[in-house]
Design an enzyme around this catalytic site. Structure first.
Site, short mmCIF file in Angstrom:
data_model
loop_
_atom_site.label_atom_id
_atom_site.label_comp_id
_atom_site.label_asym_id
_atom_site.label_seq_id
_atom_site.Cartn_x
_atom_site.Cartn_y
_atom_site.Cartn_z
N ASN A 49 0.86 -1.18 0.00
CA ASN A 49 0.00 0.00 0.00
C ASN A 49 0.90 1.23 0.00
O ASN A 49 1.37 1.67 1.04
CB ASN A 49 -0.90 -0.03 1.24
CG ASN A 49 -1.90 1.11 1.29
OD1 ASN A 49 -1.78 2.09 0.57
ND2 ASN A 49 -2.89 0.98 2.16
N ASP A 186 -8.47 1.89 -5.41
CA ASP A 186 -9.07 2.70 -4.35
C ASP A 186 -10.38 3.34 -4.79
O ASP A 186 -11.16 3.81 -3.97
CB ASP A 186 -8.09 3.78 -3.91
CG ASP A 186 -8.01 3.93 -2.40
OD1 ASP A 186 -8.56 3.08 -1.69
OD2 ASP A 186 -7.40 4.91 -1.94
N LEU A 246 -10.30 10.21 8.28
CA LEU A 246 -9.49 11.37 8.61
C LEU A 246 -8.08 10.93 8.96
O LEU A 246 -7.85 10.26 9.96
CB LEU A 246 -10.11 12.14 9.78
CG LEU A 246 -11.59 12.52 9.65
CD1 LEU A 246 -12.06 13.28 10.87
CD2 LEU A 246 -11.84 13.31 8.38
N GLY A 369 -9.18 10.14 12.77
CA GLY A 369 -10.54 9.75 13.14
C GLY A 369 -10.60 8.73 14.25
O GLY A 369 -11.50 8.76 15.09
N GLU A 370 -9.63 7.82 14.28
CA GLU A 370 -9.62 6.75 15.28
C GLU A 370 -9.03 7.19 16.61
O GLU A 370 -9.39 6.63 17.65
CB GLU A 370 -8.81 5.56 14.75
CG GLU A 370 -9.42 4.88 13.53
CD GLU A 370 -8.44 3.95 12.85
OE1 GLU A 370 -7.49 3.49 13.53
OE2 GLU A 370 -8.59 3.69 11.64
#
Length: 436
Positions: A49, A186, A246, A369-370
């Protein structure tokens, strides 16, 4: 420092890595010696990735995306302090600085390291995250020469990503000629966007040339939806959702009945909300204005909006929101950068709620975000009119469900590499069935 390629050849850095990881296997061996896989006899899949400044990897047994054997990343690629970080099967973490490395050098390093860890002949396939397949490629597929030619042709669609991703595929084909290479796009998650969201309001002739909204972060959104079906149930996952990925790159998606109906990124990943170093949406009149007043050409403008803008451009100090949160009480520029980021995320949630005709669930994912509770709190503050209200104690500890109001607000830790591995297994299975 010894160059990475030289270090890989003579084993210096690999010995350092093995020492850090309590690896006692000798590094020297006959060139004809065949190393047996050390972790499993099952065929393995390598997921790659590549981001604009990172290269992530993970190794899984074929068909078992829940059983990660190795995983990690190269961070700060292109900088003198490039670092290699990894976790083994037990979850133990290690890291080492390897000097300046680009994607090619990092991949060379990774292959040498994996050969010591698992033996490269244990690999049955390599799955590649490809940022865009344009109009032609919308589903995971085995890589062939025709695909590579098309990806080269459309490399201007995503110049920050596609050329590097093609280079990684070519390197894998060179180093692993008998191993299947599978491209996972993606853009797949957004491949059936409705026309009203897909079409860009410029002369229609450009649409025939592939200019349209593609949307990105699709591998992440795919994983999030799978997790929601498992954790919240099919009915909840089939509702009106806003997914907020995010991170350094950031986007939001409006999902209805499991289908993406809109997303903040557009033709390229530079569009949408402000990000770490990307501007997000801008007034197109800036192109001519900066050309006339600053002598800025297209390449300089592209560099500005991709590498010098967003949180970095506003704060003038850092692209890392953690750094900015630490400084915001004493640095007005840092405070403005964080405020601007949260404001645009909030505004996008409101817009997507309107596009969805209401909202049933808001989901945060990605590194920010996490993990950034204060960002989630500021984003949600003022969205009570949508039914969004946070449980502050649950939000503070990054609990899976952090809502106190009628609209569910969840945190889902994403895993793009797991999606790649599942896609690889599916492609290989279909190929095998077709050959029978």
């Amino acid at each position: 420092m010894t160059s990475i390629k030289t270090a890989c050849a003579n084993g210096i850095l690999l010995r350092c890595l093995c020492n850090l990881d309590d690896c006692s296997r000798p590094l020297s061996r006959s060139p004809t010696e065949r190393r047996e896989p050390t972790m499993t006899n099952a065929p393995l899949v390598l997921a790659l990735n590549g981001g604009s400044s990172t290269l992530k990897f993970a190794v899984y047994p074929l068909g078992r995306a829940a059983n990660r054997r190795l995983g990690g990343k190269f961070a700060r690629l292109g900088r003198p302090d490039t670092v290699f970080q990894w976790r083994d099967e037990s979850g133990a973490a290690s890291s080492v600085e390897i000097g300046r490395a680009d994607h090619r050098a990092a991949a060379d390093f990774l292959f040498a390291w994996l050969d010591e860890k698992i033996g490269l002949r244990a690999l049955a396939a390599v799955g590649h995250r490809i940022v865009s397949g344009g109009q032609r490629y919308r589903r995971p597929m085995r890589v062939d020469g025709e695909m590579l030619a098309e990806l080269r042709r459309i490399s201007a669609y995503a110049p920050e990503h596609l050329p590097t991703e093609v280079e990684l595929i070519e390197l894998c084909r060179e180093r692993l000629p008998q191993v299947a290479q599978i491209a996972c796009f993606d853009t797949t998650f957004h491949s059936d966007l409705p026309a009203v969201a897909r079409i860009m309001p410029i002369p229609r002739r450009f649409m025939a040339k592939g200019v349209q909204r593609y949307g990105f972060h699709g591998l992440s959104y795919t994983f999030v939806m799978e997790e929601l079906r498992r954790e919240a149930g099919e009915a909840a996952a089939g509702g009106r959702l806003v997914l907020a990925h995010l991170g350094n790159g950031a986007s939001l998606a409006a999902v209805k009945a499991g289908r993406s109906i809109d997303t903040s990124m557009g033709f390229t990943p530079a569009a949408g909300i402000p990000m770490s170093t990307r501007s997000g949406d801008l007034d197109p009149g800036l192109v001519l204005y900066l050309a006339q007043t600053e002598g800025m050409d297209a390449r300089q403008f592209d560099r500005m909006v991709n590498h010098e803008s967003g949180l970095l451009g506003i704060s003038e100090t850092s692209s890392d929101i953690g750094d900015l949160l630490e400084r915001e009480t004493t640095d007005a520029r840092a405070e403005e950068a964080v405020t601007l980021f949260c404001y645009h995320v909030k505004k996008c949630i409101g817009a997507f709620a309107a596009a969805l005709g209401g909202l049933d669930m808001l989901v945060f994912t990605g590194g920010i975000g996490e993990n950034a509770a204060v960002v989630r709190e500021r984003v949600c503050d003022g969205l009570e009119f949508l039914g969004i209200e946070l449980d502050r104690s649950k939000n503070a500890v990054n609990a899976p469900l952090i809502s106190a109001g009628p609209i569910a607000v969840r945190i889902v830790a994403t895993d793009e590499e797991a999606v790649i591995v599942r896609a690889v297994a599916d492609v290989l299975k279909k190929r095998k069935e077709a050959d029978q």
